[in-house]
Design an enzyme around this catalytic site. Structure first.
Site, PDB file in Angstrom:
ATOM      1  N   ASP A  81       0.801  -1.224   0.000  1.00 60.09           N
ATOM      2  CA  ASP A  81       0.000   0.000   0.000  1.00 60.09           C
ATOM      3  C   ASP A  81       0.833   1.273   0.000  1.00 60.09           C
ATOM      4  O   ASP A  81       0.368   2.313  -0.454  1.00 60.09           O
ATOM      5  CB  ASP A  81      -0.995  -0.011   1.161  1.00 60.09           C
ATOM      6  CG  ASP A  81      -2.157  -0.969   0.897  1.00 60.09           C
ATOM      7  OD1 ASP A  81      -2.658  -0.978  -0.240  1.00 60.09           O
ATOM      8  OD2 ASP A  81      -2.550  -1.710   1.797  1.00 60.09           O
TER       9      ASP A  81
ATOM     10  N   GLY B 195       0.499   8.984   1.596  1.00 57.65           N
ATOM     11  CA  GLY B 195       0.231  10.408   1.425  1.00 57.65           C
ATOM     12  C   GLY B 195      -0.720  10.624   0.265  1.00 57.65           C
ATOM     13  O   GLY B 195      -1.694  11.367   0.360  1.00 57.65           O
TER      14      GLY B 195
ATOM     15  N   ASN C  66     -10.797  -0.029  -0.589  1.00 60.49           N
ATOM     16  CA  ASN C  66     -11.764  -0.484   0.406  1.00 60.49           C
ATOM     17  C   ASN C  66     -11.348  -0.183   1.836  1.00 60.49           C
ATOM     18  O   ASN C  66     -12.151   0.189   2.679  1.00 60.49           O
ATOM     19  CB  ASN C  66     -11.990  -1.990   0.252  1.00 60.49           C
ATOM     20  CG  ASN C  66     -10.698  -2.786   0.304  1.00 60.49           C
ATOM     21  OD1 ASN C  66      -9.783  -2.522  -0.487  1.00 60.49           O
ATOM     22  ND2 ASN C  66     -10.582  -3.735   1.205  1.00 60.49           N
ATOM     23  N   TYR C  67     -10.052  -0.359   2.123  1.00 60.17           N
ATOM     24  CA  TYR C  67      -9.572  -0.286   3.496  1.00 60.17           C
ATOM     25  C   TYR C  67      -9.193   1.122   3.914  1.00 60.17           C
ATOM     26  O   TYR C  67      -8.700   1.903   3.113  1.00 60.17           O
ATOM     27  CB  TYR C  67      -8.315  -1.151   3.675  1.00 60.17           C
ATOM     28  CG  TYR C  67      -8.591  -2.477   4.339  1.00 60.17           C
ATOM     29  CD1 TYR C  67      -9.055  -2.532   5.645  1.00 60.17           C
ATOM     30  CD2 TYR C  67      -8.364  -3.665   3.672  1.00 60.17           C
ATOM     31  CE1 TYR C  67      -9.299  -3.746   6.262  1.00 60.17           C
ATOM     32  CE2 TYR C  67      -8.610  -4.894   4.280  1.00 60.17           C
ATOM     33  CZ  TYR C  67      -9.075  -4.912   5.580  1.00 60.17           C
ATOM     34  OH  TYR C  67      -9.317  -6.121   6.174  1.00 60.17           O
TER      35      TYR C  67
END
Lengths: 686, 686
Positions: free
Chosen positions: A321, A328, A404-405
């Protein structure tokens, strides 16, 4: 213009523009497709000289030009280029092709454009047409008759082959009620087109298995509504709101206890700089407590999220990720009274779009204080007098949304020299289509036709240590039974500490059953009380590391995720645990290379990399939105001071804290008043 | 009088008096030496009938007489007696000798009397005289010339022999500056008399080793001051108080969100009763969330603190802080704005003195709400709209002072059905004399002439489970790689859950590297979404259990401390992990007997015992008072609900939370105003 900036201040709009301008001048504006532009840390050797003079005030601060890096493609083709620019002096230091096959990270603007392109592509439209959405609708109790629509969610492509060396996107497709806030994760579709990232060229259609084995059905069938699981107040069917949640107001009538001066924060003995960046979200620099140095730099530097569903194409679901996207780039704009309470200071992030223009993401960091119960207490039972201090904390928070997260990253400082590194995983589970009644041992059914596969989150935090000086040593202590029947252990109850010193770069294995504790010590600084070197410890919970086979790409790409603690000798530009380029990477070019077992790491400039891991088998309570799951570890002084450094914290008292008795408050709350003074509204006419 | 009480309400003064009166009538007032009187739980079978009728309102509540138990000695001699009294009907149900050699717990009044007796005993006075304290003093910067005085700290005697079967006390002796709040733990003395507990008879003088081996010096020498390490503001030498800690005020203008009705608490879907008692501090009963049952009873039931210093007599330092003393007996009276903030509800504890008179310990429990950051967040990146809820928590807190140490026990409830069980260890380290320069691998020097030995804290929490009904099953889930090269695992990234069902009473071994997770499920209640049994999980950190040799008394007395999770079949009166009587015990008469591997525990009335462990090698930052060390675990729903049970929590907004920008607050704080409204004082004339 940049001369007034501190060496650690985040990149400015001007610096982004200068970087883009210089590269446009060199390559031609129309050819450039920027992926990332951000500030580059100064060489540490120069920075340390700068910090030393800054702190002690002797001499003139050295001139350290500010630098940026840029990733870009030319003409939307491989290779990926990387440039380093001296923005202070407005010159390109270097600009060259990255090694063959290197794929750059994703840029949010590009992904948004791809979403549009995918949704317009004839192959995708043809597949959507088969759903026959015109003929289905849902009778929503509040929204009335409502149709369905299709959503595209582009994913990093991952890796399963040494040949996929052009940037690609796996578009997972979903459906949702035709309301902007409807939850598409509730209706995963069974086809998933693959596209080239730069050219938007269709590559192939993948079909998704939805049963216990790897088989899938290629024929997209007309949609037969099964119901959805919604979370947004505008769409949710049961609109009952929980009652009796009364306001709990945190006010600081005399203002905050912290001060902010540019990137410099001071609070309760702590001093450090906070600088946002596109990849890590933010980094701390030059961390001191009570006048003594602790860390040169601290940041979350990577997170990989491998999924445990082996059915193709799900086996390629392994996000990095930070390296693939950037915390950022994906940071939320935080809002007052929403994400942080009390007196709140916000910081912004600046990124570049694919044209090289600066983009402001406002309020990506919120900083505030909180009370978290008791710091220390002792009652002298002989006098019945109690010494009680409250635990005030300073919190730096950022939240990244990676599709999604959501990941909430909190660095929490206490008044006694400890840092809590806390990540809260929230947001929405990544879901997959599921045949009715298909119960597996690698996913959890979370709604009709939808299942959430098991996965892991493995985060790497990098601590460039500077415990009481530049030369540090990493040790680990085990606690083991004393040898039996010794004179000092006649009754066999004794135990003792066994210390192991890390001599070479590498990793430490976990050993919770000997209470193994990692410490960074300074062998040149002996605590006059303990007569041993001063240190800080890393109190990490024992956790399962990455589960996938060592032979899998998941592990080859994320070697760092196989161990909890790594130690390297400091080198400039070694910042990210899985290496600089993770998107579609074949191997971990970070710790697997740097923690080579050869560099001496004793009493030198050492770097500690801590892997915080969570194996996450979803539960229904985590759908359609997930109550925060907490991952955390502590970094605390371990005989660094000669005694408790918080003895100067004022004792708690109610003149200061103004709490009230339940009985008084409930009475007070009953009176018709807009007074803000709980417990006294019936007694006062003011 | 007692008829209006709920079956779970704590003991009343009247009930204590009735108990004592009945026993005095039987045995003669002058003969009785009471050690403990408290309420006894009703038989569970009757209680469940009562609760069922109470909840569903059908029929008349059955009459369940309230019962107490009493421990006492006659004529200050062994044996210890135990009586059970039906206080509702004012009759002794049973009163008899406990098994031969059973030693009762300590009573605070008795210990205080012993302290006085020890300090007056000629043998002790003779030893103190050798210190020649008249000729030494300290020139304190604020207090002026100040002398020294001796303090006695009685300790539970522990065990090292099958023969010590009369109640005894080991008196550790300290010195301190002659100020009531001076820190005696800073100057441990080298002699330690042993006394009989009941008769105050001197048994022998122990001398303490202070070097690397077991040897000691028997000659008490004149005291040569080395300096002390102080924590109390009246005695501490460096009086500088930390600046810039501005008020952070938590106000609840509309009152608390919880309601209290006798022992019944309701808050945000939670319902339970809280009852204080002398042994456990408090217990929860009849715990429901959102209308579904979770637990019949929850309490911390025992803690043992074995020390790792094997040098006699330190090898006998093994406290059972609940069984030997009682967390209610040693509970602090908590103060508003000091131990809890906001709107605070207090509960009291009642105990009996050695004459059988009730003693009120006011405000031993505080209950309040706190904000702890974010509950859940999701940003829909397509609309940029965010759903954000704050995490409000309800906290039940008690603090026990066991001589030097404080234990803060917090049960924390969230809005989504989870309980955090949190213990903060604070207070003062137990210290021992240390020769100058004596560095060992089993203790940490914390000041001149004083060292703090390594030790452990092992707490047992008992959960009488009632997950969605009376019959429960304990399982544990491991997460293991899928077999390689299967069709569904062609790329070797897959992993799956492996479930093991506990069929018989016993324990579960820890296995953090398979992410072993303990769950209590209800096989009779299938989650309609997952199609699997509903459950709750115990998320416990992997920890080192008791280190002492299995052959040692430390382990024989605390078998429970060898394993993290135990499962037994419910039986009345099986409440305490190490057994009912722990003081000077020879063996664990609790889980070592009850978790027998024979009782079927599947789909029946099961009890879970969770051991929370901390190996504690002290650091200097923990002296002279210790910043709270956190131990915690979570109990959370695991597919118990069909979806997130907190979707009805209102979204966060600043009309409700009234936070302010740092810039506004700092400006506001600068204006001369007594307004409590931060951020607006310069703008408003109200």
């Amino acid at each position: 213009m940049t001369s007034k900036l501190h060496i650690f201040d985040p990149v400015t709009d001007t610096e982004i523009r200068t970087t883009a301008k210089l590269l446009k001048d060199r390559y031609g504006e129309s050819r450039l497709h920027f992926i990332q532009i951000d500030r580059l840390d100064p060489p540490k050797k120069q920075a340390l000289q700068y910090l030393d003079i800054e702190r002690h005030g002797h001499g003139t601060l050295p001139y350290i030009p500010r630098r940026t890096y840029a990733y870009f493609y030319l003409d939307d083709k491989m290779p990926l280029y990387k440039a380093i620019v001296n923005v202070s002096d407005r010159r390109i230091v270097a600009s060259q092709e990255t090694p063959e096959g290197t794929v750059g990270p994703l840029l949010p603007d590009d992904v948004a454009e791809l979403e549009v392109a995918v949704m317009k592509h004839p192959v995708v439209l043809a597949e959507i047409a088969k759903l026959k959405l015109d003929s289905v609708s849902y009778d929503h109790p509040r929204l009335g008759k409502i149709g369905y629509e299709v959503v595209c969610e582009p994913w990093m492509y991952g890796t399963d082959s040494p040949h996929d060396k052009i940037p690609m996107i796996q578009a997972y497709m979903y459906m949702k009620l035709a309301h902007p806030e409807a939850n598409h994760y509730s209706i995963p579709l069974r086809f998933s087109p693959v596209f080239e990232y730069l050219t938007h060229k269709f590559v192939r259609m993948d079909y998704l298995p939805a049963g216990a084995d790897e088989k899938f059905v290629q024929d997209t069938l007309p949609y037969a509504p099964l119901g959805t699981v919604e979370y947004h107040p505008e769409v949710i069917e049961d609109t009952s709101v929980r009652e009796n949640l009364k306001p709990l107001i945190i006010s600081q009538p005399e203002g905050a206890s912290f001060t902010v001066d540019g990137s410099k924060i001071t609070w309760q003995g702590w001093e450090f700089r906070v600088a946002t960046n596109v990849r890590e979200g933010f980094a701390l620099y030059d961390v001191f407590f009570k006048g003594r140095s602790l860390f040169y730099r601290v940041a979350l530097n990577e997170m990989t999220v491998p999924y445990g569903d082996g059915r193709p194409p799900f086996h390629r679901k392994q996000a990095f990720d930070l390296g693939d996207c950037g915390f950022g780039n994906t940071a939320n704009s935080l809002a007052l009274g929403c994400h942080c309470l009390g007196v709140v200071k916000y910081l912004d992030t600046r990124r570049a779009d694919n044209k090289g223009n600066p983009v402001l993401i406002p309020s990506t960091i919120c900083m505030h204080e909180q009370d978290y119960g008791l710091l220390y207490v002792h009652k002298n039972y002989r006098t019945d007098h109690t010494v009680t201090t409250r635990r005030r904390e300073f919190v730096i928070q950022t939240i990244a949304t990676v599709a999604n997260y959501e990941y909430i990253v909190n660095l929490i400082f206490d008044q006694a020299g400890a840092i809590t590194v806390q990540v809260r995983a929230t947001g929405i589970l990544s879901t997959m289509p599921n045949d009715e009644g298909n119960v597996t041992d690698f996913s959890t059914i979370v709604g009709p036709g939808v299942t959430a596969p098991f996965h892991q989150h493995l985060l790497s935090f990098r601590f460039d240590t500077r415990i009481d000086g530049d030369n540090n040593t990493v040790v680990y202590d085990d606690y083991v039974p004393m040898e039996e029947n010794l004179a000092i252990n006649k009754y066999n109850v004794g135990f003792r500490q066994e210390r192991t010193i890390m001599e070479k770069s590498g990793f430490v294995d976990q050993s919770p059953f000997t209470n193994r504790t990692y410490k960074v010590i300074n062998e040149n600084s002996i605590n006059p009380v303990t007569l041993k070197p001063v240190g800080y410890k890393f109190e990490m919970p024992a956790k399962q590391m990455i589960i996938a086979s060592p032979a899998s790409y998941n592990v080859k790409r994320a070697t760092y995720a196989t161990k909890q603690l790594w130690v390297t000798k400091y080198k400039d530009d070694q910042l990210y645990a899985a290496g600089e380029f993770t998107n579609q990477s074949q191997v971990d070019s970070g710790l697997s290379v740097w923690a080579n077992g050869e560099d001496s790491v004793r009493n030198t400039d050492t770097v500690v990399w801590a892997t915080l891991a969570l194996t996450h088998p979803p539960v229904t309570e985590q759908f359609p939105v997930m109550t925060s799951d907490f991952l955390q570890f502590l970094v605390t002084p371990a005989s660094f001071f000669t005694k408790n450094p918080a003895l100067d914290v004022p004792l708690a008292n109610n003149n200061f804290n103004k709490s009230v008795y339940y009985e008084d408050a409930q009475k007070a709350a009953g009176c018709p008043s807009s007074s803000s003074s709980a417990g006294s509204c019936c007694k006062s006419n003011v």
